[in-house]
Scaffold this active site. Sequence first.
Site, PDB file in Angstrom:
ATOM      1  CD  GLU A  27       6.043 -45.610   2.369  1.00  0.00           C
ATOM      2  OE1 GLU A  27       5.466 -46.502   1.727  1.00  0.00           O
ATOM      3  OE2 GLU A  27       6.290 -44.495   1.898  1.00  0.00           O
ATOM      4  CB  CYS A  61       6.644 -55.616   0.854  1.00  0.00           C
ATOM      5  SG  CYS A  61       6.859 -57.188   1.680  1.00  0.00           S
TER       6      CYS A  61
END
Length: 85
Positions: A27, A61
């Site tokens: 990721e 985020c």
Amino acid sequence: ISITGSTRAGVLVAQAAAVTVKRVAQELGGKSPNVVLPDADLTRAIPPGVAAAFRNMGQSCSAPTRLIVPRAALDRVHELALATL
């Protein structure tokens, strides 16, 4: 190998893993995971972890939209996550 990090780190991990043909899940530059350790109290950890993914409609985020859990706990985590929704 599972990592969360930058693109640069991902390239280095992929290169190192390729030598011995290790599977890699990355990721890179994305949202933060919730990492649930084997000794965690799942009934206390999972519901707030699921709820946190929906703060700001999941548009930040820092929204932890992934759970990384021990394979042995997966069924129980799934139950708890569904019950939270």
